[in-house]
Design an enzyme around this catalytic site. Sequence first.
Site, PDB file in Angstrom:
ATOM      1  N   HIS A   1      37.276  32.891  50.635  1.00 50.89           N
ATOM      2  CA  HIS A   1      38.024  33.539  49.545  1.00 50.89           C
ATOM      3  C   HIS A   1      38.181  35.010  49.895  1.00 50.89           C
ATOM      4  O   HIS A   1      37.365  35.842  49.537  1.00 50.89           O
ATOM      5  CB  HIS A   1      37.270  33.335  48.224  1.00 50.89           C
ATOM      6  CG  HIS A   1      38.022  33.818  47.016  1.00 50.89           C
ATOM      7  ND1 HIS A   1      37.730  33.388  45.744  1.00 50.89           N
ATOM      8  CD2 HIS A   1      39.047  34.697  46.880  1.00 50.89           C
ATOM      9  CE1 HIS A   1      38.537  33.985  44.872  1.00 50.89           C
ATOM     10  NE2 HIS A   1      39.348  34.789  45.546  1.00 50.89           N
TER      11      HIS A   1
ATOM     12  N   GLU B  44      38.620  32.657  36.284  1.00 52.48           N
ATOM     13  CA  GLU B  44      38.158  34.015  36.609  1.00 52.48           C
ATOM     14  C   GLU B  44      38.214  34.787  35.291  1.00 52.48           C
ATOM     15  O   GLU B  44      37.185  35.118  34.703  1.00 52.48           O
ATOM     16  CB  GLU B  44      39.070  34.640  37.677  1.00 52.48           C
ATOM     17  CG  GLU B  44      38.691  36.079  38.063  1.00 52.48           C
ATOM     18  CD  GLU B  44      39.695  36.729  39.026  1.00 52.48           C
ATOM     19  OE1 GLU B  44      40.835  36.229  39.158  1.00 52.48           O
ATOM     20  OE2 GLU B  44      39.337  37.762  39.636  1.00 52.48           O
TER      21      GLU B  44
ATOM     22  N   ASP C 258      36.740  38.234  48.250  1.00 49.63           N
ATOM     23  CA  ASP C 258      37.950  38.451  47.454  1.00 49.63           C
ATOM     24  C   ASP C 258      38.826  39.559  48.040  1.00 49.63           C
ATOM     25  O   ASP C 258      39.745  39.264  48.793  1.00 49.63           O
ATOM     26  CB  ASP C 258      37.590  38.731  45.988  1.00 49.63           C
ATOM     27  CG  ASP C 258      38.660  38.254  45.001  1.00 49.63           C
ATOM     28  OD1 ASP C 258      39.623  37.605  45.432  1.00 49.63           O
ATOM     29  OD2 ASP C 258      38.504  38.525  43.792  1.00 49.63           O
TER      30      ASP C 258
HETATM   31  N1  ADE Z   1      44.811  38.611  44.080  1.00 55.05           N
HETATM   32  C1  ADE Z   1      43.955  39.338  44.804  1.00 55.05           C
HETATM   33  N2  ADE Z   1      42.737  39.306  44.255  1.00 55.05           N
HETATM   34  C2  ADE Z   1      42.823  38.514  43.155  1.00 55.05           C
HETATM   35  C3  ADE Z   1      41.905  38.076  42.170  1.00 55.05           C
HETATM   36  N3  ADE Z   1      40.622  38.452  42.168  1.00 55.05           N
HETATM   37  N4  ADE Z   1      42.342  37.277  41.185  1.00 55.05           N
HETATM   38  C4  ADE Z   1      43.617  36.897  41.162  1.00 55.05           C
HETATM   39  N5  ADE Z   1      44.516  37.272  42.068  1.00 55.05           N
HETATM   40  C5  ADE Z   1      44.124  38.077  43.060  1.00 55.05           C
HETATM   41 ZN    ZN Z   2      40.871  35.975  44.799  1.00 53.08          ZN
END
Ligand code: ADE
Ligand code: ZN
Length: 335
Positions: A14, A197, A275
């Site tokens: 990720h 999220e 991320d």
């Molecule tokens: N694009 C880049 N990082 C992201 C995240 N944490 N959540 C959703 N889209 C993203």
């Molecule tokens: Zn992400």
Amino acid sequence: MDPFLQGLPKAELHIHVEGALEPDLMFALAERNRVALPFRSVEEVRRAYVFQNLQSFLDIYYAGCRVLLREQDFYDLTWAYLRRSAAQNVRHAEIFFDPQSHTDRGVPFEVVISGIHRALTDGGRSLGISSKLILCFLRHLSFESAMDTFRQALPFQEWIVGVGLDSSEVGHPPEKFRAVFDAARAEGFLTVAHAGEEGPPEYIWQALDLLGASRIDHGVRCIEDPRLVDRLVAEQVPLTVCPLSNVKLRVFRSMAEHNLKRLLDRGVRVTVHSDDPAYFGGYIGENFQAAQDALGLSRADVHRLAGNAFQAAFLPATERQRLAGELDAYMQAAG
Ligand code: ADE
Ligand code: ZN
């Protein structure tokens, strides 16, 4: 960083490659491409990285993307990410890219993917990092835009293992993209999706049932729905969790409140990733470190988390077992 965590063999599942744009490279590319930045110095950029929520981050993240114009820019971005990852013993990386944030600015799809792919090829050859590429659709844009992007990707199918879904979650449920994910699966792509999220557990159900997601990115809000947690455990659905991101974007108030350890203890196949490492204070190793420090992860917990990622990778079983074997040998040698 704890040398044990630094040397731990890892799979990164990720990582948004655009989120690996460090401020110094942002400035270098802005100068090279004559793009004006709203910041005067690297220090000013870093000071701007205080986020209230996902959207306040995304606004800055898409602004940063504006310096990426040429094939070499995408190469340099990807190569810098791979160099840093090699220093943390990342053995395999599955990398997201957001083509619409570039094609919407007039940068051809082919330019974006060619630069990324060339760096990944070099990373395999000279850094020993195997890799896959996952195309993410921006969920704040229309279904039609996603479908158009999918069509542009088809000539490059051999470079892309799967499709995903990212950007502003709330108000953009997975069901909006059902038909494009159906088309992708029909062409043989694997699927993943950001869900849970900021969005509700319902979006995780939809990602599984409507998009056929093999993994859920983040997924931490599953904990609000015990029936969903039961399902994730029963089906061993991987959740690619990004602890530093979740704290920076205020999904949790502090790392001590993060539910990574609770999910692990409950039997969910959670993994740890970065991320957007240039924006959230660290790469995969720093994410392991922060989670270990705040949640008191044991060596056995770290072993499980790292092993889960190798098991969840989009690799043939023999390759997954080989990498898991490297991890086991490392753990044994560490005592
Ligand atoms: N694009 C880049 N990082 C992201 C995240 N944490 N959540 C959703 N889209 C993203
Ligand atoms: Zn992400």
